[in-house]
Each structure stands twice: as structure tokens, then as C-alpha cells.
Design a protein around this motif. Structure first.
Motif, PDB file in Angstrom:
ATOM      1  N   ASP A   1      74.930  20.631  77.508  1.00  0.00           N
ATOM      2  CA  ASP A   1      74.691  20.276  78.906  1.00  0.00           C
ATOM      3  C   ASP A   1      75.379  18.979  79.310  1.00  0.00           C
ATOM      4  O   ASP A   1      75.283  18.560  80.471  1.00  0.00           O
ATOM      5  CB  ASP A   1      73.187  20.171  79.176  1.00  0.00           C
ATOM      6  CG  ASP A   1      72.517  21.532  79.272  1.00  0.00           C
ATOM      7  OD1 ASP A   1      72.859  22.278  80.210  1.00  0.00           O
ATOM      8  OD2 ASP A   1      71.674  21.848  78.426  1.00  0.00           O
ATOM      9  N   GLY A   2      76.041  18.331  78.357  1.00  0.00           N
ATOM     10  CA  GLY A   2      76.783  17.120  78.674  1.00  0.00           C
ATOM     11  C   GLY A   2      75.953  15.869  78.796  1.00  0.00           C
ATOM     12  O   GLY A   2      76.460  14.829  79.209  1.00  0.00           O
ATOM     13  N   VAL A   3      74.671  15.947  78.477  1.00  0.00           N
ATOM     14  CA  VAL A   3      73.785  14.787  78.544  1.00  0.00           C
ATOM     15  C   VAL A   3      72.975  14.710  77.252  1.00  0.00           C
ATOM     16  O   VAL A   3      72.885  15.683  76.488  1.00  0.00           O
ATOM     17  CB  VAL A   3      72.831  14.862  79.759  1.00  0.00           C
ATOM     18  CG1 VAL A   3      73.583  14.580  81.038  1.00  0.00           C
ATOM     19  CG2 VAL A   3      72.152  16.209  79.838  1.00  0.00           C
ATOM     20  N   THR A   4      72.391  13.551  77.011  1.00  0.00           N
ATOM     21  CA  THR A   4      71.583  13.373  75.802  1.00  0.00           C
ATOM     22  C   THR A   4      70.308  12.617  76.143  1.00  0.00           C
ATOM     23  O   THR A   4      70.321  11.687  76.951  1.00  0.00           O
ATOM     24  CB  THR A   4      72.354  12.576  74.722  1.00  0.00           C
ATOM     25  OG1 THR A   4      72.731  11.294  75.248  1.00  0.00           O
ATOM     26  CG2 THR A   4      73.598  13.320  74.274  1.00  0.00           C
ATOM     27  N   GLY A   5      69.209  13.029  75.529  1.00  0.00           N
ATOM     28  CA  GLY A   5      67.936  12.365  75.731  1.00  0.00           C
ATOM     29  C   GLY A   5      66.908  13.292  76.356  1.00  0.00           C
ATOM     30  O   GLY A   5      67.230  14.387  76.830  1.00  0.00           O
ATOM     31  N   ASP A   6      65.667  12.842  76.360  1.00  0.00           N
ATOM     32  CA  ASP A   6      64.566  13.650  76.869  1.00  0.00           C
ATOM     33  C   ASP A   6      64.218  13.209  78.286  1.00  0.00           C
ATOM     34  O   ASP A   6      63.402  12.308  78.493  1.00  0.00           O
ATOM     35  CB  ASP A   6      63.351  13.523  75.951  1.00  0.00           C
ATOM     36  CG  ASP A   6      62.270  14.550  76.265  1.00  0.00           C
ATOM     37  OD1 ASP A   6      62.392  15.234  77.301  1.00  0.00           O
ATOM     38  OD2 ASP A   6      61.314  14.664  75.479  1.00  0.00           O
ATOM     39  N   ALA A   7      64.847  13.862  79.260  1.00  0.00           N
ATOM     40  CA  ALA A   7      64.624  13.500  80.659  1.00  0.00           C
ATOM     41  C   ALA A   7      63.215  13.844  81.127  1.00  0.00           C
ATOM     42  O   ALA A   7      62.755  13.319  82.148  1.00  0.00           O
ATOM     43  CB  ALA A   7      65.656  14.199  81.537  1.00  0.00           C
ATOM     44  N   ARG A   8      62.512  14.714  80.394  1.00  0.00           N
ATOM     45  CA  ARG A   8      61.154  15.091  80.790  1.00  0.00           C
ATOM     46  C   ARG A   8      60.192  13.913  80.730  1.00  0.00           C
ATOM     47  O   ARG A   8      59.145  13.923  81.396  1.00  0.00           O
ATOM     48  CB  ARG A   8      60.634  16.209  79.882  1.00  0.00           C
ATOM     49  CG  ARG A   8      61.474  17.475  79.871  1.00  0.00           C
ATOM     50  CD  ARG A   8      61.008  18.405  78.784  1.00  0.00           C
ATOM     51  NE  ARG A   8      61.009  17.747  77.478  1.00  0.00           N
ATOM     52  CZ  ARG A   8      60.575  18.298  76.339  1.00  0.00           C
ATOM     53  NH1 ARG A   8      60.094  19.524  76.351  1.00  0.00           N
ATOM     54  NH2 ARG A   8      60.625  17.618  75.212  1.00  0.00           N
ATOM     55  N   ARG A   9      60.521  12.903  79.943  1.00  0.00           N
ATOM     56  CA  ARG A   9      59.639  11.744  79.757  1.00  0.00           C
ATOM     57  C   ARG A   9      59.831  10.692  80.852  1.00  0.00           C
ATOM     58  O   ARG A   9      59.105   9.701  80.890  1.00  0.00           O
ATOM     59  CB  ARG A   9      59.906  11.115  78.390  1.00  0.00           C
ATOM     60  CG  ARG A   9      59.707  12.064  77.214  1.00  0.00           C
ATOM     61  CD  ARG A   9      60.208  11.441  75.915  1.00  0.00           C
ATOM     62  NE  ARG A   9      59.423  10.295  75.534  1.00  0.00           N
ATOM     63  CZ  ARG A   9      58.397  10.323  74.684  1.00  0.00           C
ATOM     64  NH1 ARG A   9      58.043  11.468  74.124  1.00  0.00           N
ATOM     65  NH2 ARG A   9      57.749   9.229  74.381  1.00  0.00           N
ATOM     66  N   ALA A  10      60.808  10.910  81.713  1.00  0.00           N
ATOM     67  CA  ALA A  10      61.155   9.892  82.703  1.00  0.00           C
ATOM     68  C   ALA A  10      60.079   9.753  83.777  1.00  0.00           C
ATOM     69  O   ALA A  10      59.480  10.736  84.206  1.00  0.00           O
ATOM     70  CB  ALA A  10      62.484  10.241  83.350  1.00  0.00           C
ATOM     71  N   THR A  11      59.860   8.508  84.207  1.00  0.00           N
ATOM     72  CA  THR A  11      58.952   8.229  85.327  1.00  0.00           C
ATOM     73  C   THR A  11      59.538   7.114  86.188  1.00  0.00           C
ATOM     74  O   THR A  11      60.293   6.258  85.706  1.00  0.00           O
ATOM     75  CB  THR A  11      57.558   7.777  84.838  1.00  0.00           C
ATOM     76  OG1 THR A  11      57.676   6.484  84.207  1.00  0.00           O
ATOM     77  CG2 THR A  11      56.950   8.778  83.866  1.00  0.00           C
ATOM     78  N   ALA A  12      59.170   7.128  87.451  1.00  0.00           N
ATOM     79  CA  ALA A  12      59.606   6.069  88.354  1.00  0.00           C
ATOM     80  C   ALA A  12      59.039   4.713  87.940  1.00  0.00           C
ATOM     81  O   ALA A  12      59.695   3.678  88.115  1.00  0.00           O
ATOM     82  CB  ALA A  12      59.186   6.404  89.781  1.00  0.00           C
ATOM     83  N   LYS A  13      57.831   4.708  87.369  1.00  0.00           N
ATOM     84  CA  LYS A  13      57.221   3.449  86.939  1.00  0.00           C
ATOM     85  C   LYS A  13      58.052   2.793  85.842  1.00  0.00           C
ATOM     86  O   LYS A  13      58.297   1.573  85.875  1.00  0.00           O
ATOM     87  CB  LYS A  13      55.796   3.710  86.443  1.00  0.00           C
ATOM     88  CG  LYS A  13      55.062   2.453  86.014  1.00  0.00           C
ATOM     89  CD  LYS A  13      53.632   2.768  85.573  1.00  0.00           C
ATOM     90  CE  LYS A  13      52.903   1.506  85.136  1.00  0.00           C
ATOM     91  NZ  LYS A  13      51.501   1.801  84.703  1.00  0.00           N
ATOM     92  N   LYS A  14      58.494   3.597  84.865  1.00  0.00           N
ATOM     93  CA  LYS A  14      59.349   3.041  83.817  1.00  0.00           C
ATOM     94  C   LYS A  14      60.681   2.579  84.398  1.00  0.00           C
ATOM     95  O   LYS A  14      61.219   1.527  84.011  1.00  0.00           O
ATOM     96  CB  LYS A  14      59.578   4.083  82.720  1.00  0.00           C
ATOM     97  CG  LYS A  14      58.365   4.359  81.871  1.00  0.00           C
ATOM     98  CD  LYS A  14      58.697   5.108  80.600  1.00  0.00           C
ATOM     99  CE  LYS A  14      59.108   6.529  80.831  1.00  0.00           C
ATOM    100  NZ  LYS A  14      59.256   7.291  79.560  1.00  0.00           N
ATOM    101  N   GLY A  15      61.205   3.355  85.331  1.00  0.00           N
ATOM    102  CA  GLY A  15      62.460   2.975  85.962  1.00  0.00           C
ATOM    103  C   GLY A  15      62.358   1.667  86.713  1.00  0.00           C
ATOM    104  O   GLY A  15      63.262   0.823  86.647  1.00  0.00           O
ATOM    105  N   ARG A  16      61.261   1.454  87.416  1.00  0.00           N
ATOM    106  CA  ARG A  16      61.068   0.210  88.151  1.00  0.00           C
ATOM    107  C   ARG A  16      60.970  -0.977  87.202  1.00  0.00           C
ATOM    108  O   ARG A  16      61.564  -2.043  87.443  1.00  0.00           O
ATOM    109  CB  ARG A  16      59.812   0.320  89.023  1.00  0.00           C
ATOM    110  CG  ARG A  16      59.310  -0.956  89.679  1.00  0.00           C
ATOM    111  CD  ARG A  16      60.332  -1.733  90.448  1.00  0.00           C
ATOM    112  NE  ARG A  16      60.985  -0.985  91.503  1.00  0.00           N
ATOM    113  CZ  ARG A  16      61.893  -1.517  92.318  1.00  0.00           C
ATOM    114  NH1 ARG A  16      62.254  -2.792  92.190  1.00  0.00           N
ATOM    115  NH2 ARG A  16      62.460  -0.790  93.266  1.00  0.00           N
ATOM    116  N   ALA A  17      60.242  -0.807  86.090  1.00  0.00           N
ATOM    117  CA  ALA A  17      60.119  -1.891  85.107  1.00  0.00           C
ATOM    118  C   ALA A  17      61.478  -2.235  84.506  1.00  0.00           C
ATOM    119  O   ALA A  17      61.815  -3.419  84.334  1.00  0.00           O
ATOM    120  CB  ALA A  17      59.131  -1.486  84.015  1.00  0.00           C
ATOM    121  N   LEU A  18      62.275  -1.209  84.196  1.00  0.00           N
ATOM    122  CA  LEU A  18      63.603  -1.449  83.635  1.00  0.00           C
ATOM    123  C   LEU A  18      64.516  -2.088  84.668  1.00  0.00           C
ATOM    124  O   LEU A  18      65.290  -3.003  84.348  1.00  0.00           O
ATOM    125  CB  LEU A  18      64.196  -0.136  83.128  1.00  0.00           C
ATOM    126  CG  LEU A  18      65.615  -0.205  82.550  1.00  0.00           C
ATOM    127  CD1 LEU A  18      65.699  -1.224  81.416  1.00  0.00           C
ATOM    128  CD2 LEU A  18      66.055   1.176  82.077  1.00  0.00           C
TER     129      LEU A  18
END
Length: 273
Positions: free
Chosen positions: A224-241
Motif C-alpha cells: 500500500d506504499g505506507v508503513t505503520g498502524d494507522a488504526r491507532r491514530a487519534t487527534a489527541k495524540k496528533g495535537r500533543a505531537l
């Protein structure tokens, strides 16, 4: 205070303080699997820069040059929507933009701020070239070198999920949730572990005792041309990062604004021809 190069008048530019830092954002336009837009790297770059400007404060002079949206993305060209410059052309393009910025304003502090891992190795050469050509402070940074807040992502995700996985998807959920195709989120395991299990010195990301790196195409790591578990993603983690990385960028810009300039009187007399 105006911060973006394209929003300023020519007199605005002429009046910039001499310790102003000119930031050149460099991104990429490339596939990010079935769930993220091809402009993900550009959107992340814009988001981090905007957040950093909120933190920076008016006492630190900095201007943001126009983002360079096409990068060195040859590894993704087999996927629809990907665009790329050959690395030498890309470096020349960055150099021309920076040459113009320095020549037209007299600024002596530049920072290349990168959001695409595939071109991180080009930054130092361009920054050094600016130092040599113009006797200025030439610096560079790639956003993920700021690290990650403790416990936000697994060690495995940080090591192998570097393209379209939990990390980038979380950032996009924080910045542009409307552009994330939620029904296409998935786990995209990387073949990095298989490569390293079958060899002693090869890796897609050398270091840590692995001497040899591979020149890989995206499909070599995952179909699929990508790597990692995108299912674990959240906006809260994104905001902290986002806040973590933006704070680091703001400190870096302040460091550059306050750093002493290199001497014009070099080399010493005894070394001159």
C-alpha cells in the motif's frame, strides 16, 4: 507582525531586523496510502510552522518563505498522484530561492525546515553551501528529529511506522480531519523486520549497529506504499505531537536569531595566500 514572505510588501522586507531568521519550508507531494492525501507532508509542515509562530513571540524576528511543495519522492512515483524532482534539481531549486532571499533582503540567518524523510539527507549540503557562498548562518531541521512525547507512540511504530502510520495520521487528524479517509485506516506492517531478520547489516533505516541502508521504493516495504498502524491514530495524540514539535521549532528559530554570526575576518593572516 507579518510573518509570511508572500504577505509582506517590499518595504516590509527592506525593514526586517538584521537578525531575522528566514525559514524555508520544504515538503513533498506523494502518495500516503488509501487514507491520507498526497499533500500530507506539506500540510504537516504548514501546521507545525503555524503552531510554532504562535509560540515564538513578537520579540524573535522570523519570516516564512513560500513552502516548496514538490520534493525528492522518486520512491513513490509508481503510485498515482506522486510528484518528484531529481535530487540535484531539488537542491538547486532550494538554493536559488535562498540565494534570492539573501540577496534581496541582506538576511544572514536561514533555516530549511523539512517534512519529508526521503530528502532529509539533502538538507545539510544546501545549508553548508549557503554558509560558504554568502557567509551566513545556514541551518536545517526535519520535524521528526524533535522526537516524540514519552509514551505517545510505541517504539515499533517510531522505528518502522514512519510513512502514513499512527504518527502522520494522528497529526492529520489534528490538523485536517476532513482529509483523512477514516474507512480506509488500516495496519500497514513494514517489511523492515523481515529484512533485518534475514540479514546482519542491512536495513531500510541504517544505524543502531546496522551498517548498510537500502535504496528502497515504497512498495518494497508495504504494497500500500505506507508503513505503520494507522488504526491507532487519534487527534489527541496528533495535537500533543504538534505542540511538542512546534515548541522545538520555535526554540530553534530563537536560537538562530540570537546566535553569533560567523567572523568575516577569516582565515587568519598566516593562512592567506
Amino acid at each position: 507582525m507579518k510573518r509570511y514572505w508572500t504577505e509582506m510588501t517590499s518595504p516590509d522586507h527592506a525593514a526586517l531586523p538584521e537578525n531575522t531568521v528566514a525559514v524555508l519550508p520544504v515538503g513533498a507531494t506523494e502518495q500516503h496510502g488509501p487514507h491520507l492525501p498526497v499533500g500530507t507532508d506539506c500540510l504537516i509542515n504548514n501546521g507545525i510552522v503555524a503552531e510554532a509562530l504562535k509560540v515564538l513571540g513578537d520579540d524573535v524576528p522570523a519570516v516564512i518563505l513560500p513552502l516548496q511543495p514538490v520534493g525528492a519522492s522518486q520512491e513513490h512515483l509508481d503510485y498515482a498522484g506522486s510528484l518528484a524532482h531529481p535530487a540535484p534539481d531539488l537542491m538547486q531549486s532550494w538554493t536559488r530561492v535562498l540565494d534570492c532571499a539573501v540577496r534581496s533582503t541582506g538576511l544572514k540567518r536561514i533555516l530549511i525546515f523539512n517534512s519529508h524523510g526521503g530528502q532529509a539527507g539533502l538538507l545539510a549540503t544546501v545549508a553548508l553551501d549557503q554558509r560558504v557562498r554568502h557567509n551566513i548562518l545556514g541551518a536545517y531541521a526535519t520535524w521528526f528529529d524533535a522526537g516524540y512525547p514519552e509514551g505517545l507512540f510505541t517504539d515499533e511504530e517510531i522505528r518502522t511506522g514512519f510513512h502514513g502510520g499512527d504518527i502522520e495520521t494522528s497529526l492529520m487528524l489534528a490538523l485536517h480531519p476532513d482529509l483523512v479517509v477514516m474507512e480506509n485506516l488500516g495496519d500497514f506492517p513494514s517489511s523492515v523486520n523481515e529484512i533485518e531478520a534475514a540479514t546482519s547489516q542491512l536495513s531500510a533505516n541504517p544505524g543502531g549497529g546496522r551498517l548498510g541502508g537500502l535504496g528502497w521504493k515504497a512498495q518494497d516495504l508495504n504494497a500500500d506504499g505506507v508503513t505503520g498502524d494507522a488504526r491507532r491514530a487519534t487527534a489527541k495524540k496528533g495535537r500533543a505531537l504538534l505542540e511538542h514539535t512546534a515548541a522545538s521549532l520555535a526554540r530553534l528559530i530563537a536560537d538562530l536569531a540570537n546566535a553569533p554570526m560567523p567572523s568575516d575576518n577569516w582565515p587568519p593572516e598566516k593562512y592567506r595566500a
